[in-house]
Design a protein around this motif. Structure first.
Motif, short mmCIF file in Angstrom:
data_model
loop_
_atom_site.label_atom_id
_atom_site.label_comp_id
_atom_site.label_asym_id
_atom_site.label_seq_id
_atom_site.Cartn_x
_atom_site.Cartn_y
_atom_site.Cartn_z
N VAL A 111 0.84 -1.20 0.00
CA VAL A 111 0.00 0.00 0.00
C VAL A 111 0.87 1.26 0.00
O VAL A 111 0.56 2.24 -0.69
N LEU A 112 1.97 1.24 0.75
CA LEU A 112 2.87 2.40 0.76
C LEU A 112 3.46 2.63 -0.63
O LEU A 112 3.59 3.77 -1.09
N ILE B 8 -5.02 0.52 -13.77
CA ILE B 8 -6.41 0.64 -13.32
C ILE B 8 -6.82 2.08 -13.01
O ILE B 8 -7.97 2.33 -12.67
N GLY B 9 -5.89 3.02 -13.14
CA GLY B 9 -6.20 4.43 -12.87
C GLY B 9 -5.98 4.80 -11.41
O GLY B 9 -5.94 3.93 -10.52
N VAL B 10 -5.84 6.09 -11.17
CA VAL B 10 -5.53 6.59 -9.83
C VAL B 10 -6.69 6.33 -8.86
O VAL B 10 -6.49 5.88 -7.73
N LYS C 239 -6.54 4.03 -5.45
CA LYS C 239 -6.84 4.51 -4.10
C LYS C 239 -7.85 3.59 -3.42
O LYS C 239 -7.70 3.24 -2.23
N TYR C 240 -8.89 3.18 -4.15
CA TYR C 240 -9.87 2.27 -3.58
C TYR C 240 -9.21 0.95 -3.19
O TYR C 240 -9.52 0.37 -2.14
N LEU C 241 -8.30 0.46 -4.05
CA LEU C 241 -7.56 -0.76 -3.74
C LEU C 241 -6.77 -0.59 -2.45
O LEU C 241 -6.75 -1.50 -1.60
N ILE D 38 -3.03 8.38 1.12
CA ILE D 38 -3.58 7.91 -0.16
C ILE D 38 -4.58 8.91 -0.71
O ILE D 38 -4.56 9.24 -1.91
N PHE D 39 -5.45 9.40 0.15
CA PHE D 39 -6.50 10.33 -0.27
C PHE D 39 -5.92 11.58 -0.92
O PHE D 39 -6.42 12.08 -1.94
#
Length: 277
Positions: free
Chosen positions: A171-172, A195-197, A201-203, A246-247
């Motif tokens: 995740v980092l 998969i796009g930004v 982020k959702y991942l 992430i947000f």
């Protein structure tokens, strides 16, 4: 102020900061599994990270610019040389089986850096592979090696922690890939490229939920772990901090967003465990 910025940039560019993150995660492993008086593996990880990361980042540059290396690069090369000596000293204090596995992870680092196969790029440029190799290397150095060197019996708690550590590092790295999206070669096929930004982020959020969920199994699991009451709240705090990063991650963030702040997260976790653990 200029001198302080130069010192800070050297601290970041010479991989000392990321080495402290590895050091913190290795200490966390020792805390969780009740490992005491095993400093060799900790400093092996610390100096090995400085040497390995600098080799990955500056090997080609140092070879190409031998005669016109700027002072900072010369200092980094010298620091890396001293780290190599320290790594060698620590290596021979490790258990034989730990040395064998450590050499395997060294091979993974070299594979990541050097083109071993004819007409092939190094593994760093293999499509979609980078994030998994880096996460696996961090799991190996910060969790597997300390456990092996302490000769702790491997049980379900070990595998849970491996998965959890892999998720944390993965995740980092997602944050790094979002920030570096505009610079990365499209052929690398990083997660944001594929998969796009927004979906990346959702991942990241989903993986953080799994990360916290695994901590529940750790608390109720094997007695080998140091299952403190504060463990789940502390891990949840770290997960929230990562989720915030992430947000706010985007391609316009300065380099310090990841190279200092994101890489500080394992250090923050280490401090929290030191204070409340």
């Amino acid at each position: 102020m200029k001198i302080f910025k130069q010192i800070f940039d050297f601290y970041i560019n010479s991989s000392i900061h990321v080495a402290l993150s590895v050091y913190a995660l290795s200490r966390i492993t020792q805390y969780m599994f009740h490992i005491y008086d095993d400093e060799a593996i900790i400093y092996f990880a610390f100096f090995g990270t400085i040497m390995g990361y600098n080799f990955v980042k500056y090997d080609a540059l140092a070879r190409v610019q031998k005669k016109q290396m700027r002072n900072e690069l010369k200092a980094i090369v010298f620091l890396s040389f001293l780290s190599l000596i320290a790594v060698g000293f620590c290596f021979f204090q490790l258990q034989i089986h730990t040395q064998i596995v450590a050499v395997a992870f060294l091979g993974l680092t070299l594979l990541y850096t050097l083109p071993f196969f004819p007409n092939r790029k190094n593994a760093r440029n293999w499509a979609g592979v980078k994030i998994y190799m880096v996460a696996l290397s961090w799991v190996g150095v910060t969790l597997i090696l300390p456990i092996l060197n302490a000769e702790i019996i491997i049980g379900s708690d070990f595998y849970l922690k491996c998965i959890q550590r892999f998720i944390l590092v993965f995740v980092l790295i997602l944050i790094f890939e979002i920030i570096d999206l505009q610079y990365d070669d499209p052929h690398l096929k990083t997660v944001p490229q594929q998969i796009g930004v927004k979906r990346t982020k959702y991942l990241g959020y989903i993986l953080l939920l799994i990360y916290c969920g695994l901590e529940i199994f750790n608390i109720n699991g094997n007695d080998n772990l140091n299952n403190h009451f504060f463990s789940l709240p502390l891990q949840s705090i770290i997960a929230v901090i990562i989720a915030i990063f992430i947000f706010f991650a985007n391609e316009n963030r300065p380099k310090y967003y990841t190279s200092f702040w994101v890489e500080s997260i394992p250090i923050i976790l280490g401090f929290l465990l030191l204070i409340f653990g």
